[in-house]
Motif scaffolding. Structure first.
Motif, PDB file in Angstrom:
ATOM      1  N   GLU A  23       6.745 -18.992   5.229  1.00  0.00           N
ATOM      2  CA  GLU A  23       7.900 -19.123   5.506  1.00  0.00           C
ATOM      3  C   GLU A  23       8.644 -17.662   5.681  1.00  0.00           C
ATOM      4  O   GLU A  23       9.754 -17.568   6.232  1.00  0.00           O
ATOM      5  N   HIS A  71       4.275 -28.372  14.987  1.00  0.00           N
ATOM      6  CA  HIS A  71       4.563 -29.647  14.325  1.00  0.00           C
ATOM      7  C   HIS A  71       3.685 -30.072  13.299  1.00  0.00           C
ATOM      8  O   HIS A  71       3.752 -31.302  12.709  1.00  0.00           O
ATOM      9  N   ARG A 122       9.904 -26.107  20.109  1.00  0.00           N
ATOM     10  CA  ARG A 122      10.238 -26.718  18.838  1.00  0.00           C
ATOM     11  C   ARG A 122       9.515 -26.188  17.691  1.00  0.00           C
ATOM     12  O   ARG A 122       8.091 -26.014  17.825  1.00  0.00           O
ATOM     13  N   SER A 123      10.178 -26.077  16.683  1.00  0.00           N
ATOM     14  CA  SER A 123       9.138 -25.618  15.354  1.00  0.00           C
ATOM     15  C   SER A 123       8.708 -24.148  15.652  1.00  0.00           C
ATOM     16  O   SER A 123       7.815 -23.870  14.990  1.00  0.00           O
ATOM     17  N   SER A 124       9.251 -23.326  16.431  1.00  0.00           N
ATOM     18  CA  SER A 124       8.879 -21.668  16.766  1.00  0.00           C
ATOM     19  C   SER A 124       9.337 -21.014  15.594  1.00  0.00           C
ATOM     20  O   SER A 124      10.631 -20.907  15.537  1.00  0.00           O
ATOM     21  N   LYS A 125       8.559 -20.238  15.173  1.00  0.00           N
ATOM     22  CA  LYS A 125       9.258 -19.216  14.086  1.00  0.00           C
ATOM     23  C   LYS A 125       9.679 -17.956  14.830  1.00  0.00           C
ATOM     24  O   LYS A 125      10.183 -17.320  14.086  1.00  0.00           O
ATOM     25  N   VAL A 184       4.512 -28.355   8.701  1.00  0.00           N
ATOM     26  CA  VAL A 184       5.151 -29.805   8.093  1.00  0.00           C
ATOM     27  C   VAL A 184       4.243 -30.474   7.104  1.00  0.00           C
ATOM     28  O   VAL A 184       4.552 -31.005   6.219  1.00  0.00           O
ATOM     29  N   ASP A 188      13.006 -30.617   3.373  1.00  0.00           N
ATOM     30  CA  ASP A 188      11.691 -30.676   3.371  1.00  0.00           C
ATOM     31  C   ASP A 188      10.976 -31.823   2.682  1.00  0.00           C
ATOM     32  O   ASP A 188       9.775 -31.580   2.329  1.00  0.00           O
ATOM     33  N   GLY A 237       3.991 -21.700  13.153  1.00  0.00           N
ATOM     34  CA  GLY A 237       4.972 -22.618  13.768  1.00  0.00           C
ATOM     35  C   GLY A 237       4.363 -23.655  14.154  1.00  0.00           C
ATOM     36  O   GLY A 237       3.045 -24.074  13.773  1.00  0.00           O
ATOM     37  N   TYR A 278       5.751 -21.758  19.955  1.00  0.00           N
ATOM     38  CA  TYR A 278       5.129 -21.836  18.597  1.00  0.00           C
ATOM     39  C   TYR A 278       3.730 -21.210  18.693  1.00  0.00           C
ATOM     40  O   TYR A 278       2.998 -20.941  17.670  1.00  0.00           O
ATOM     41  N   PRO A 287       8.863 -35.623  11.341  1.00  0.00           N
ATOM     42  CA  PRO A 287       9.344 -34.421  10.961  1.00  0.00           C
ATOM     43  C   PRO A 287       9.579 -34.340   9.577  1.00  0.00           C
ATOM     44  O   PRO A 287       9.314 -35.538   8.699  1.00  0.00           O
TER      45      PRO A 287
END
Length: 461
Positions: A321, A290, A362-365, A294, A122, A288, A354, A117
């Motif tokens: 973002e 992984h 996880r990592s869902s916007k 990223v 960042d 969103g 996501y 991650p």
């Protein structure tokens, strides 16, 4: 088919001789001749578990190692923990699921597939890679080939993985053990692009190790293997794949924001532009997951270390973002157009994961959209046919419906376009909602004219 060491390990035996291994390594190589190769997959998530299953289905003996006891317990009980395979697929007698690190010592090949991650600033977080390498190094036998599959920036395998393996094992890379890199290309929720269906990129410390690793993957990947000229090329290829997508999606996201202010339909523009043969078809939406949100940071981080700031890469990240804010703004404007008082409004969010077809939040916007709307004291509920309700409630801090109901809501936000939502009858949905409802259809699941005829104030990217 039975994959034997005569097919995939003989090249390793040649390397043993070339690098003048100690006698115990040579004896081990002789003992293994003609036996089935053993592969240990470290990390049994959405990358590692399909690898373990794929190799087991090709008649390798597989050790599936993970530090998470609950994950291993469920796998030992025959439960697919990813949702992408099947319970039957993980119930393979050739796979041994374990939290016992000592079993790593039985493997001829160790494939590390742990998360990479980014931290709050960042920056790449390689703690999982270092920890896995330390564990593997402390248990692996001489002559083992270690392959990293985790997404990393160019140079990580040599600069981070190898030193950790050497320190823990007291062996030297290229003499006591061998190293390769093969970036994962898993696509959760996509049945047409599984392990066997996507070309595998491999890189290694030298040509002989490269051929050995390539042969290993060729035995399970029908689409074939691309041999990269170096480990660094293989590492860079992964981050470039997803950075390219991030750039293209950022363009259409920014385009949608610009055209919305011009009162021009973004979807219609893209359809018109798409009639040209060389136009690339990307659609606006929440970014969103992984990988795409990223991997650009891995590329930017490594580039900045060399004194070059990749401005376009960073700008694309900034644009993508900002999309949750834009979706929240569209929702607020739609509620205002329906003459709703924000603090008295109720909004139902459909799709919380996501991406469509998966339950991973996880990592869902979508969580960011919910957070922005909550700032206006809007009452928000959610529904997702795939995600675990309790997990969503804890992560999103909102009520989650077990059964879909539109009664009493002022607006519906279709955030993640699960295929199940396409079957909704808009007129029936509108009849359940409060008077003068709004429909914010983020990616355009529904036809705008049909939505308006059903009585909605309609908005989309």
């Amino acid at each position: 088919m039975t994959t034997t060491l005569s097919d995939t390990k003989n090249r390793a035996d040649e390397r043993h001789s070339e690098y003048a291994f100690q006698s115990d390594s040579e004896e081990h190589a002789d003992e293994q001749s003609g036996q089935t190769a053993t592969i240990c997959v470290v990390g049994l998530g959405y990358v590692g578990l399909p690898l373990a299953v794929g190799f087991a289905q090709s008649d390798y003996r597989v050790i599936g190692y993970d530090v998470d006891e609950s994950t291993v317990d469920r796998l030992q009980s025959g439960v697919d923990t990813t949702g992408d395979l099947s319970d039957e697929a993980v119930q393979n007698d050739d796979i041994s699921y374990t939290t016992d690190a000592s079993q790593i010592g039985d493997a001829d090949y160790v494939i590390i597939a742990v998360p990479t991650p980014i931290d709050e600033d960042d920056r790449p977080d390689l703690n999982y890679v270092e920890s896995a390498a330390t564990t593997v190094g402390s248990k692996m036998k001489p002559g083992t080939t270690v392959i990293l599959e985790s997404t990393v920036y160019p140079g990580t395998t040599r600069e981070v993985l190898v030193p950790a393996l050497e320190d823990a094992s007291d062996l030297t890379a290229g003499e006591g053990f061998f190293v390769g890199y093969s970036p994962e290309r898993a696509t959760p929720g996509d049945e047409e692009h599984g392990l066997a269906d996507v070309v595998k990129v491999v890189g290694a410390q030298d040509e002989k190790v490269l051929e050995d690793v390539a042969a290993l993957y060729e035995s399970v990947v029908d689409a074939g293997v691309h041999r990269a000229p170096s480990i660094e090329v293989a590492e860079a290829s992964k981050v470039v794949e997803n950075t390219q997508r991030d750039l293209n999606i950022a363009f259409v996201n920014e385009l949608s924001m610009a055209l919305e202010r011009m009162d021009v339909d973004t979807q219609a523009v893209l359809e018109a532009a798409g009639t040209k043969w060389n136009f690339h078809d990307y659609r606006p939406g929440l970014v969103g997951g992984h990988c795409i949100p990223v991997d650009p940071y891995f590329l930017a981080h490594r580039s900045a270390r060399e004194g070059f700031e990749p401005e376009l890469v960073r700008t694309s990240r900034t644009v993508n973002e900002s999309v949750p804010d834009h979706v929240a703004e569209l929702t607020i404007k739609a509620l205002n157009n329906c003459h709703k008082t924000l603090r008295d409004s109720r909004v139902l969010v459909l799709g919380l994961s996501y991406k469509s077809g998966v339950g991973d939040i996880r990592s869902s916007k979508v969580a960011d959209v919910v957070e922005r709307l909550a700032e206006y004291d809007i009452d928000i509920a959610g529904f997702d046919p795939f995600a675990d309700d309790e997990t969503v409630e804890d992560a999103f801090e909102l009520d989650v419906q077990e059964r879909l109901s539109f009664e009493g809501f002022d607006a519906v936000v279709v955030a993640t376009p699960h295929a199940e939502f396409e079957q909704l009858d808009l007129e029936a949905v509108a009849s359940e909602l409060a008077e003068d409802p709004a429909l914010v259809d983020v990616t355009g699941t529904f036809d705008e004219d049909a939505a308006c005829e059903a009585g909605f104030v309609y908005r989309r990217l």
